[in-house]
Design a protein around this motif. Structure first.
Motif, short mmCIF file in Angstrom:
data_model
loop_
_atom_site.label_atom_id
_atom_site.label_comp_id
_atom_site.label_asym_id
_atom_site.label_seq_id
_atom_site.Cartn_x
_atom_site.Cartn_y
_atom_site.Cartn_z
N VAL A 26 0.84 -1.19 0.00
CA VAL A 26 0.00 0.00 0.00
C VAL A 26 0.88 1.25 0.00
O VAL A 26 1.66 1.47 0.93
CB VAL A 26 -0.95 0.02 1.22
CG1 VAL A 26 -1.68 1.36 1.32
CG2 VAL A 26 -1.94 -1.13 1.12
N VAL A 27 0.73 2.06 -1.04
CA VAL A 27 1.48 3.31 -1.15
C VAL A 27 0.50 4.47 -0.99
O VAL A 27 -0.50 4.56 -1.71
CB VAL A 27 2.20 3.42 -2.51
CG1 VAL A 27 2.97 4.74 -2.60
CG2 VAL A 27 3.14 2.25 -2.71
N MET A 28 0.79 5.36 -0.03
CA MET A 28 -0.04 6.54 0.17
C MET A 28 0.43 7.64 -0.78
O MET A 28 1.59 8.04 -0.75
CB MET A 28 0.02 6.99 1.62
CG MET A 28 -0.55 5.99 2.61
SD MET A 28 -0.70 6.60 4.30
CE MET A 28 1.03 6.67 4.79
N ILE A 36 6.29 4.58 -7.22
CA ILE A 36 5.31 3.55 -7.59
C ILE A 36 5.77 2.82 -8.85
O ILE A 36 5.70 1.59 -8.93
CB ILE A 36 3.92 4.20 -7.80
CG1 ILE A 36 3.33 4.61 -6.45
CG2 ILE A 36 2.97 3.25 -8.53
CD1 ILE A 36 2.11 5.50 -6.56
N GLN A 37 6.26 3.59 -9.82
CA GLN A 37 6.74 2.96 -11.05
C GLN A 37 7.93 2.04 -10.77
O GLN A 37 8.02 0.93 -11.31
CB GLN A 37 7.15 4.03 -12.07
CG GLN A 37 7.55 3.47 -13.43
CD GLN A 37 6.41 2.75 -14.12
OE1 GLN A 37 5.37 3.34 -14.37
NE2 GLN A 37 6.60 1.47 -14.42
N ALA A 38 8.84 2.48 -9.90
CA ALA A 38 10.00 1.64 -9.56
C ALA A 38 9.55 0.35 -8.88
O ALA A 38 10.09 -0.74 -9.17
CB ALA A 38 10.95 2.42 -8.65
N MET A 39 8.58 0.43 -8.00
CA MET A 39 8.09 -0.77 -7.31
C MET A 39 7.36 -1.70 -8.27
O MET A 39 7.49 -2.93 -8.18
CB MET A 39 7.19 -0.37 -6.14
CG MET A 39 7.96 0.17 -4.94
SD MET A 39 6.92 0.55 -3.51
CE MET A 39 6.40 2.20 -3.95
N ILE A 97 -2.33 1.69 -4.83
CA ILE A 97 -2.18 3.14 -4.69
C ILE A 97 -3.42 3.71 -4.00
O ILE A 97 -4.54 3.52 -4.47
CB ILE A 97 -2.01 3.80 -6.07
CG1 ILE A 97 -0.85 3.17 -6.83
CG2 ILE A 97 -1.80 5.31 -5.92
CD1 ILE A 97 -0.81 3.55 -8.31
N GLN A 98 -3.21 4.39 -2.89
CA GLN A 98 -4.33 4.98 -2.15
C GLN A 98 -4.09 6.49 -2.04
O GLN A 98 -3.16 6.93 -1.36
CB GLN A 98 -4.47 4.33 -0.77
CG GLN A 98 -4.78 2.83 -0.88
CD GLN A 98 -5.15 2.19 0.43
OE1 GLN A 98 -5.40 2.86 1.44
NE2 GLN A 98 -5.19 0.87 0.44
N SER A 99 -4.94 7.27 -2.71
CA SER A 99 -4.78 8.72 -2.78
C SER A 99 -5.47 9.41 -1.61
O SER A 99 -6.55 8.98 -1.19
CB SER A 99 -5.36 9.24 -4.10
OG SER A 99 -4.71 8.66 -5.21
N MET A 100 -4.85 10.47 -1.12
CA MET A 100 -5.42 11.24 -0.01
C MET A 100 -4.68 12.57 0.09
O MET A 100 -3.59 12.73 -0.46
CB MET A 100 -5.29 10.47 1.30
CG MET A 100 -3.85 10.17 1.73
SD MET A 100 -3.73 8.83 2.95
CE MET A 100 -4.01 7.38 1.91
N VAL A 105 4.26 2.18 2.29
CA VAL A 105 5.24 3.17 1.81
C VAL A 105 4.59 4.54 1.74
O VAL A 105 3.43 4.67 1.37
CB VAL A 105 5.77 2.79 0.41
CG1 VAL A 105 6.54 3.94 -0.23
CG2 VAL A 105 6.65 1.54 0.48
N TYR A 106 5.35 5.55 2.12
CA TYR A 106 4.99 6.93 1.77
C TYR A 106 6.29 7.70 1.55
O TYR A 106 7.35 7.29 2.00
CB TYR A 106 4.11 7.60 2.83
CG TYR A 106 4.81 8.08 4.07
CD1 TYR A 106 5.29 9.38 4.16
CD2 TYR A 106 4.99 7.24 5.17
CE1 TYR A 106 5.93 9.84 5.30
CE2 TYR A 106 5.63 7.69 6.32
CZ TYR A 106 6.09 8.99 6.38
OH TYR A 106 6.73 9.44 7.52
N LEU A 107 6.18 8.83 0.86
CA LEU A 107 7.35 9.68 0.62
C LEU A 107 7.15 11.04 1.24
O LEU A 107 6.03 11.56 1.31
CB LEU A 107 7.63 9.82 -0.88
CG LEU A 107 8.36 8.62 -1.49
CD1 LEU A 107 7.38 7.54 -1.92
CD2 LEU A 107 9.24 9.03 -2.66
N SER A 108 8.24 11.61 1.70
CA SER A 108 8.21 12.93 2.29
C SER A 108 9.58 13.56 2.08
O SER A 108 10.40 13.07 1.30
CB SER A 108 7.85 12.85 3.77
OG SER A 108 7.68 14.14 4.33
#
Length: 525
Positions: free
Chosen positions: A368-370, A386-389, A398-401, A423-426
């Motif tokens: 699950v990627v936020m 996401i593309q790399a994974m 993919i969960q958008s928020m 996973v999330y990115l910051s």
């Protein structure tokens, strides 16, 4: 450019509509700022979100603060001294300090605040591990005693983020820390006007009449924080087009973080000044509690699939504001820059990545990627991740928020099938990255880490040795050993380094004094 210009003009009426709903402003000067995100959590002891940190610096004060060179300077403290062996510290508060409820700031408030702070902060916890104990001597004097020398005492008290050592009333500091505080009582330059707070639309701050500023000129976050304006409004606008239109039309005075697409246009606009806030590191956080990233091999696999140049290009920042590759987890260009351990990961190796993922035992479990929808550069780099994974063969959900929702959800330790995440990115500013102790995801010992919850006993031991080392050569050796271990276990993955940009209308004075965050008390109009 034509498309962006059309969108900006079309958004003009939207921006005006958002701002026109404000009641008649108080007499005096009002400064309007577009923050980078909406605010959901008021308690800066509860979350590392920069928007909450920024709110904290509006309404609270700190004992020390960094000047423009990053050196800690006294803020609420009038004077201090330390023993020759570095194990005893004595501090005295400045005269006249008051909270916004009218009560005097006392040593008991300071001690209770610091005891609450050190439960969560990396430096605070390390201070406790060094035997640190705070005590009030009288209403204005307090002490710190240590069982062993601890170099970063002042650095900790002057922290800018994750978590700043804000001072709050004792009665609030002693409340349970299992939920965020909702009452806001500080001694900073502004008071929060809760009755005008419209979540998702507007926050209002008024000049704090009880604030007692220093006599030192502002430098960085240090010095006099007395506001030049009577009222500050944070305007939460729906998108970057609206923010740009509002800035150009004079409806707002500042945009905290300019969307990269607009930087070039603003740089050529004589009505606007742009400035670099500072270096930042973008990073990918993996949940170490849930498969597949509970296995080091899966984390190594993902790093072998990461091309930093693609990530920083995806941010959209101009080339002069980004680095195509940085090997250091501690900011390239900083005193702690190192390339130790990085060589095997210099280039993408998808064959090795897939081999390691298979060896980790991955069987196609959902990842699950936020995906944040309202912070443009984070949205872009998350899509690259996401593309790399997916290229690696992961089953990505993919969960958008919006970002505010994401910062709340990342605290969940639930498995993915029960609302958890993978996973999330910051990103983090340099002062939140630049050492094994300051680094948000490398500075916490096992059991105390932030969402993602990495744990490695060897890193804990190396960090402790680095804190206690006094010889520069030994510290460098330990720093290299620490990063080498980071490249083996990957508590997180650094995906690139870039500079953020703010924009201020040219009519606003002192924008050259902006530093690290929206320290709007330096601005005048």
């Amino acid at each position: 450019m034509k498309r962006h210009l059309f969108s900006a003009l079309a958004a003009l009426s939207m921006a005006a509509a958002c701002l026109s709903g404000a009641p008649a402003q108080a007499e005096g000067k009002t400064l309007r700022l577009v923050p980078y995100a909406d605010l959901k959590v008021l308690d800066p002891f509860f979350t590392t979100a920069y928007i909450t940190r920024n709110f904290g610096f509006m309404v609270y004060d700190t004992l020390f603060a960094p000047d423009a060179k990053g050196n800690p300077q006294p803020q609420m403290v009038a004077n201090y001294k330390t023993s020759d062996d570095g194990k005893s510290w004595t501090f005295t508060l400045r005269d006249g300090l008051k909270f916004s409820d009218g009560n005097a700031v006392k040593s008991a408030d300071v001690v209770a605040s610091l005891e609450r702070w050190e439960k969560r902060d990396n430096i605070g916890r390390a201070m406790v591990a060094a035997g640190g104990k705070w005590a009030a001597v009288d209403d204005k004097t307090f002490t710190l005693t240590l069982s062993q020398p601890f170099g970063p005492v002042l650095d900790g008290l002057a922290k800018v983020a994750s978590y700043p050592a804000f001072i709050i009333p004792e009665r609030l500091a002693k409340m349970p820390d299992t939920a965020p505080l909702n009452e806001v009582v500080g001694s900073g330059p502004y008071t929060f006007k809760r009755d005008e707070w419209v979540p998702g639309s507007k926050l209002v701050f008024l000049r704090n009449p009880a604030y007692v500023g220093r006599t030192d000129a502002p430098s960085g976050l240090a010095g006099n924080r007395t506001s030049h304006v009577d009222r500050v409004e944070w305007a939460i606008l729906p998108d970057a087009n609206s923010a740009m239109a509002a800035l150009k039309n004079g409806e707002v005075d500042m945009i905290e973080e300019v969307t990269p697409d607009y930087i070039k246009a603003l740089r050529s606009d004589s009505d606007v000044h742009t400035g670099v806030t500072g270096k930042s590191q973008a990073y990918l956080i993996m949940n170490h509690l849930n498969p597949p990233f509970d296995k080091a091999q899966a984390r190594q696999a993902l790093r072998h699939a990461i091309d930093q140049e693609r990530f920083v290009a995806a941010t959209g920042y101009p080339e002069d504001l980004r680095m195509n590759y940085c090997a250091s987890f501690f900011i390239c260009g900083s005193p702690n820059e190192t390339s130790a351990g990085a060589e095997p990961y210099r280039k993408v190796d998808m064959a090795l990545a897939k081999k390691l993922l298979a060896e980790s035992g991955y069987k196609g479990e959902k990842v699950v990627v936020m995906l944040p929808t309202d912070v443009a550069y984070l949205n872009s780099i998350t899509l690259v991740a996401i593309q790399a994974m997916q290229d690696l063969g992961m089953n990505v959900d993919i969960q958008s928020m919006d970002w505010a929702t994401e910062t709340a959800r990342r605290a969940s330790k639930n498995p993915v099938e029960k609302g958890g995440w993978s996973v999330y990115l910051s990103s983090a500013a340099d002062y939140n990255v630049n050492s094994p102790l300051n680094n948000t995801y490398l500075g916490a010992a096992c059991g105390n880490s932030l969402p993602g919850w990495p744990c490695d006993k060897q890193l804990d031991e190396l960090r402790t040795q680095w804190i206690g080392a006094t010889d520069p050569a030994k510290r460098k050796e330990l720093l290299d050993q620490f990063q080498t271990r980071v490249y083996e276990v990957f508590p997180y993955i650094a995906v690139g380094q870039f500079d953020r940009v703010h924009a201020v209308r040219a009519s606003i004075k002192n924008s050259n004094l902006l530093w690290g965050l929206p320290n709007v008390w330096v601005l005048d109009k």
